[in-house]
Design an enzyme around this catalytic site. Structure first.
Site, PDB file in Angstrom:
ATOM      1  N   GLU A 174      -2.736   3.451   2.841  1.00 21.98           N
ATOM      2  CA  GLU A 174      -3.116   2.151   2.437  1.00 21.98           C
ATOM      3  C   GLU A 174      -3.260   1.140   3.489  1.00 21.98           C
ATOM      4  O   GLU A 174      -2.464   0.985   4.543  1.00 21.98           O
ATOM      5  CB  GLU A 174      -1.416   1.708   2.148  1.00 21.98           C
ATOM      6  CG  GLU A 174      -1.549   0.298   1.628  1.00 21.98           C
ATOM      7  CD  GLU A 174      -0.170  -0.236   1.092  1.00 21.98           C
ATOM      8  OE1 GLU A 174       0.898   0.551   1.065  1.00 21.98           O
ATOM      9  OE2 GLU A 174      -0.041  -1.269   0.656  1.00 21.98           O
ATOM     10  N   LYS A 216      -5.061   3.545  -1.251  1.00 21.76           N
ATOM     11  CA  LYS A 216      -4.368   1.992  -1.865  1.00 21.76           C
ATOM     12  C   LYS A 216      -4.797   1.003  -1.024  1.00 21.76           C
ATOM     13  O   LYS A 216      -4.189   0.618  -0.184  1.00 21.76           O
ATOM     14  CB  LYS A 216      -2.839   2.592  -1.650  1.00 21.76           C
ATOM     15  CG  LYS A 216      -2.032   1.215  -1.873  1.00 21.76           C
ATOM     16  CD  LYS A 216      -0.489   1.267  -2.260  1.00 21.76           C
ATOM     17  CE  LYS A 216       0.374   0.156  -2.500  1.00 21.76           C
ATOM     18  NZ  LYS A 216       1.537   0.451  -3.003  1.00 21.76           N
TER      19      LYS A 216
HETATM   20  P1  13P Z   1       2.651  -5.196  -3.111  1.00 24.90           P
HETATM   21  O1  13P Z   1       1.859  -4.799  -4.764  1.00 24.90           O
HETATM   22  O2  13P Z   1       3.543  -6.359  -3.647  1.00 24.90           O
HETATM   23  O3  13P Z   1       1.578  -5.721  -2.391  1.00 24.90           O
HETATM   24  O4  13P Z   1       3.147  -4.014  -2.628  1.00 24.90           O
HETATM   25  C1  13P Z   1       2.639  -2.863  -2.625  1.00 24.90           C
HETATM   26  C2  13P Z   1       2.943  -2.117  -1.302  1.00 24.90           C
HETATM   27  O5  13P Z   1       3.373  -0.951  -1.518  1.00 24.90           O
HETATM   28  C3  13P Z   1       2.621  -2.674  -0.119  1.00 24.90           C
HETATM   29  O6  13P Z   1       2.932  -1.772   0.749  1.00 24.90           O
END
Ligand code: 13P
Length: 336
Positions: A174, A216
């Site tokens: 991510e 992500k």
């Molecule tokens: P949000 O969809 O609220 O951005 O959260 C996703 C997430 O895992 C952030 O690390």
């Protein structure tokens, strides 16, 4: 199970991931915002309420948990990972330990958590986790993100991903370019492209098997203080273009973060992306706030009334499931 198979299950058609891995600090802010005291019992109550929603398994392939939740036992005396597994929902675990100021660039951050990670992963596997998450954070301004932040965070994501695969789990990679700022969509595009490029460069050096990860990323948006409206079709076009030119095709799929978009925006944009998707990538959701906001408000009205909270949650899960197939529309939203 092989990691490629786990990744495929996480990206199964019509399903996405629930990010319920808020750290205790973040969860406390969320509960404060609705006037509920942040105790371990209340945090469990809200999460257990979501996880026991009827039909959750039809729209949710996996749940990212926080360390506390992975170790908690429900009111029915069953562990949270076992409760999810029983419904064929894959338990996952956030393994980064949060952000710290980046030395040499104090307004930027580096995500920590590599020390002792191999041992922690072994324990998380024993507890039932089959995938993990690590979030690198990048800020946009006229001077940020710095080269140092881009390289350091990509390097950490790669070292994390290699350790997770070694433990037979799927790493969610991510890299989040924040939407805060006055910048326009093109700036977000350029920064996200640089960030993704460096991430895949580092993943390659670390010999991470790309077939066994889930990416992500953020969507390509105008900065939240730019005053420019995000047109769904333009968000979709730019996001798809950015992913196509920076993500190797071995990656099985992309599960977006919502990153501060409203629930409806996050659904609309995902739907628009899937409507024009001409790639082999699966595009789905891994939303935190965009799946939980309405449910959290409803829950705070009466934390003993599970079914109303679950209804709110399932509406968002269903709408995003439709969006992950490009089958969402305003009429279905209103009907729900
Ligand atoms: P949000 O969809 O609220 O951005 O959260 C996703 C997430 O895992 C952030 O690390």
């Amino acid at each position: 199970m092989e990691i490629e198979k786990i990744a495929k299950l996480m990206l199964a058609p019509g399903k996405g991931i629930l990010a319920a891995d808020e750290s205790t600090g973040t969860m406390t802010k969320r509960l404060d915002s609705v006037g509920v005291p942040s105790t371990p019992e209340n945090r469990l109550n809200f999460r257990e309420t979501l996880f026991t929603s009827n039909k959750a398994k039809d729209y949710i392939s996996g749940v990212i948990l926080y360390d506390e939740t992975l170790r908690q036992t429900t009111s029915q005396g069953i562990s949270i990972p076992a409760l999810l597994e029983k419904q064929n929902i894959i338990p996952g675990i956030k393994v980064d330990t949060g952000v710290k100021p980046l030395a040499g660039s104090a307004e930027e951050t580096i995500t920590e958590g590599l020390n002792g990670l191999r041992e922690r992963l072994q324990e998380y596997y024993q507890l039932g986790a089959r995938f993990a998450k690590w979030r690198g954070v990048y800020k946009i301004s006229n001077i940020y993100p710095s080269e140092a932040a881009i390289v350091a965070n990509a390097h950490s994501l790669a070292r994390y991903a290699a350790l997770v695969q070694e433990a037979n789990m799927v790493p969610i990679v991510e890299p989040e370019v924040l939407m805060d700022g006055k910048h326009d969509m093109q700036k977000c595009f350029d920064v996200t492209a640089r960030v993704l490029h460096e991430c895949f460069h580092q993943l390659k050096i670390a010999k991470v098997k790309l077939e066994g990860i889930v990416l992500k990323p953020n969507m390509i948006l105008n900065g939240s203080e730019s005053g420019i409206k995000n047109e769904n079709e333009m968000v979709a076009k730019k996001t798809l273009e950015c992913i196509k030119s920076n993500v190797p095709e071995e990656v099985p799929g992309i599960a977006f973060l919502s990153g501060g978009q409203t629930e409806l925006e996050a659904t609309r944009n995902l739907n628009a992306i899937n409507k024009i998707n001409n790639t082999e990538f699966v595009f789905t959701f891994s939303y935190g706030r965009a799946l939980q906001q309405s449910a959290l408000k409803k829950w705070a009205e009466d934390i003993t009334n599970a079914s109303d909270t679950q209804n709110e949650f399932i509406v968002r899960a269903l709408m995003n499931s439709l969006a992950s197939k490009g089958e969402w529309n305003e009429a279905k939203e209103i009907a729900a």
